[in-house]
Design a protein around this motif. Structure first.
Motif, short mmCIF file in Angstrom:
data_model
loop_
_atom_site.label_atom_id
_atom_site.label_comp_id
_atom_site.label_asym_id
_atom_site.label_seq_id
_atom_site.Cartn_x
_atom_site.Cartn_y
_atom_site.Cartn_z
N LEU A 1 17.49 17.60 60.12
CA LEU A 1 16.49 16.69 60.67
C LEU A 1 16.94 15.23 60.68
O LEU A 1 16.75 14.55 61.70
CB LEU A 1 15.17 16.84 59.90
CG LEU A 1 14.54 18.25 59.88
CD1 LEU A 1 13.19 18.21 59.18
CD2 LEU A 1 14.39 18.79 61.29
N LEU B 1 15.57 19.95 67.91
CA LEU B 1 14.97 20.48 66.67
C LEU B 1 14.98 22.00 66.62
O LEU B 1 15.06 22.59 65.54
CB LEU B 1 13.53 19.98 66.54
CG LEU B 1 13.36 18.48 66.26
CD1 LEU B 1 11.91 18.06 66.43
CD2 LEU B 1 13.86 18.13 64.86
N ILE C 1 10.01 21.36 59.35
CA ILE C 1 9.68 20.21 60.22
C ILE C 1 8.31 19.67 59.80
O ILE C 1 7.31 20.38 59.89
CB ILE C 1 9.67 20.63 61.70
CG1 ILE C 1 11.06 21.08 62.14
CG2 ILE C 1 9.18 19.48 62.58
CD1 ILE C 1 11.12 21.63 63.55
#
Length: 674
Positions: A115, A211, A244
């Protein structure tokens, strides 16, 4: 005169300067070649309009717009344009050659990307687009294929408005490319006005793909994908990856809102929101909900046959099935021959997919990340945190990662432990006081501690020749010896005064003393030497005169003095340190137990107690940085010492996101409780 070849072959000299080396890519409107600049001896990328389109006025106009727009955008994350010209009537554009993959390939080969690294990549893209939008340049075709990465991982955005690869799904309007359908905003799919918010939508889709490793919408035809962009919700990121945080998913949701009014007002706003999305303070953030509904009626794309759109809507049960066409009519209408060209691509991708060992991952590059961020990155990549060792470093800030074992980008098995080497900051050394020592002794003492030493001479009657008058770094300061050079000022004797002749008058010539206030000690000593004055140096604190500069002289400026007189120079030691010690009490606030307040209690307090963050501003601290961060379970006193030599200080204490102390601290404040 040589004639233009029908095909740009290897070795062709374009514009008498750029020798074609290889083909980098073939597009719908232009081809890109690798070339050698024979004048500047460097490799460049050359974009040339396809030979069969060189007389198409729309293509030429787009090519010129791209050249103009890109040449006006000077940014480290935008591909630079070096030259624009024509070769026998064929326009070409010479650009910076970026050696490395495009973002599409990078995502495919490295997913899942940690991330923090995703944010680092997106920050470069957003920074470039912020500049473009400031120049009112809208890209209109943002997608990973148009975003290049060099060998160091630096981002370069290319293709501002032309050349879409033939093997990409694209919607066309009178043979002009509007953009890849996988990244197009709903207003683009409807043939509406393209704005900066349209680019922001594409940026949101790129962030989604970075992502997850894939685009949010797929379909059998470009029109089917376009309908999903216009009508379907973006698939949940958190359902695919629980690592996430909601704040990061919210960035995607806001950027890709169906109504442009619900998207970010600017790229800068999106970047600011993205940069704080991993902040623990946003951990409890609610899911983003747009304020405007998607009530716009779906419009048929101007460039598409209305019956094709109707057929797509029929698949969704939204329209009647159109009349069936004959087999040969379908062939003529859809020109299905191009499908055969995709089979080799599908075969290669399938081979790559099967060849990948899905139990292997690459160690993320966490160098210069904080220890906490590095651990998060490793865990999100499917790796475990091994031993954490600490060592001094002059190059890496305290608390940040120096290196990992195994090294970054090394292929390892999932679950493998990765060891971290974390910086303790530089090994600071206290500067010794060497004033009054002989140069040889002082130099030896400083060299032994790791300092580099320089010296220069200055006349003095206060110190014996060879003794140190002053040092450039104040004694007692703690500094990084390996990066510090100390200059020593060494005393030398004033020149001997000439003896007056017996025939000369016994009365000495006088002159007015210059104003030396604010001058450096060295300048004052040089002046005294030129006027044949004896010098005596004294030191004192001053709030207004910098350390090492002259506060005053005795006699004062303008006084009548003669050669051989003694001049006393008072030199500043800097402002006298002022410290204020104050005590503050923060009351503990227990969580409410009633059901009506349970929601607010959970957000303002936890099982650990009240979350207290203290921010101070003084000579040594900035209000923008956290001074102390802790939890309390009872009323707690905090005694804080402020250094307020340079002005007033400030303190701000926040308990569970509520400011409970906000005060200004002056040098006159005394010990008190609050």
């Amino acid at each position: 005169m040589r004639r233009m070849a029908r095909v740009i072959n290897k070795g062709y000299l374009l514009g008498d300067r750029y020798r074609i080396v290889d083909t980098l890519g073939e597009g719908g409107m232009a081809n890109v070649y690798l070339a050698d600049d024979i004048i500047l001896k460097r490799q460049v990328a050359v974009k040339i309009i396809r030979l069969d389109l060189q007389k198409d006025s729309q293509v030429l106009a787009r090519f010129q717009r791209e050249a103009l727009a890109t040449s006006e955008l000077s940014h480290p994350n935008i591909v630079s344009v070096f030259d624009v010209g024509t070769d026998h009537g064929l326009p070409y554009m010479v650009m910076e050659y970026v050696k490395g993959p495009d973002l599409k390939d990078y995502i495919r080969e490295n997913s899942p990307i940690p991330l923090p690294q995703v944010i680092k990549i997106m920050d470069q893209i957003l920074s470039a687009m912020e500049l473009a939008h400031k120049h009112n340049v809208i890209h209109r075709d943002l997608k990973p294929q148009n975003i290049l990465m060099d060998e160091k991982g630096n981002i370069k955005i290319a293709d501002f408005g032309i050349a879409v690869a033939l093997n990409q799904s694209a919607i066309t309007q009178t043979n002009s490319v509007l953009g890849s359908v996988h990244y197009m905003s709903p207003e683009q799919t409807r043939g509406g006005m393209v704005t900066k918010q349209s680019d922001i939508y594409s940026l949101g889709i790129i962030l989604y793909e970075a992502l997850t490793g894939h685009v949010p919408f797929n379909g059998e035809t470009p029109v089917a994908i376009a309908l999903k962009h216009a009508e379907d919700d973006i698939p949940s990121l958190r359902k695919q990856n629980k690592a996430i945080p909601q704040a990061l998913e919210n960035v995607v949701l806001k950027a890709t809102a169906k109504d442009p009014r619900d998207r970010y007002a600017s790229v800068a706003e999106m970047k600011a929101d993205l940069d704080s999305s991993l902040d623990p303070s946003r951990a409890g953030e609610a899911i983003y909900r747009p304020s405007h509904g998607n009530n716009d009626e779906t419009k048929i794309l101007p460039a598409l046959n209305g019956k094709v759109m109707q057929a797509e809507k029929a698949k969704e049960g939204k329209a009647e099935e159109p009349k069936k066409r004959s087999f040969w009519a379908s062939i003529k209408k859809y020109k299905w021959w191009w499908i055969g060209s995709l089979f080799p691509v599908f075969a290669i991708l399938l081979f790559m997919f099967l060849a990948v060992d899905h139990n292997n991952v690459r160690v993320p590059d966490v160098v210069n990340m904080t220890e906490k961020a590095a651990k998060t990155s490793l865990k999100s990549s499917g790796l475990a945190v091994g031993a954490v060792k600490r060592t001094y470093s002059s190059d890496v800030k305290k608390g940040k990662v120096i290196s990992t074992t195994p090294k970054a980008n090394s292929p390892v098995d999932k679950g493998k432990k990765v060891n971290l080497l974390v910086s303790k900051g530089p090994n600071l050394t206290k500067v010794p006081d060497v004033e009054g020592l002989y140069l040889s002794i002082a130099k030896k003492k400083l060299n032994k501690l790791g300092f580099k030493v320089k010296s220069r001479e200055a006349p003095s009657n206060e110190y014996l020749p060879g003794l140190i008058i002053s040092q450039s770094v104040k004694a007692g300061r703690k500094v990084d010896a390996s990066k510090t050079t100390i200059t020593l000022v060494v005393a030398v004797a004033l020149e001997d005064q000439p003896k007056p002749s017996s025939s000369s008058s016994s009365k000495k010539a006088t002159f007015k003393l210059a104003d030396l206030t604010g001058k450096s000690l060295e300048d004052a000593q040089s002046y005294a030497k030129s006027k044949k004055l004896n010098v005596k140096v004294e030191k004192d604190h001053s709030d207004s005169v910098d350390s090492g500069d002259v506060i005053s002289t005795d006699p004062a400026a303008g006084s009548e003095v003669s050669e051989g007189d003694t001049l006393t120079i008072t030199v500043s030691k800097g402002a006298e340190k002022k410290e204020v010690k104050k005590t503050f009490t923060v009351d503990y606030q227990a969580a409410e137990s009633s059901s009506s307040s349970s929601e607010s209690s959970s957000s303002s307090s936890s099982s650990q107690g009240n979350h207290v963050r203290i921010y101070i501003q003084d000579d040594n601290h900035s209000l923008g940085n956290i001074y102390r961060d802790l939890y309390i379970t009872k009323d707690t006193d905090f005694t804080i010492t402020f250094s307020v030599t340079k002005g007033d200080g400030k303190i701000k204490i926040v308990r569970d996101d509520q400011t409970v102390v906000d005060e200004t601290i002056s040098a006159d404040d005394s010990e008190s409780g609050n």
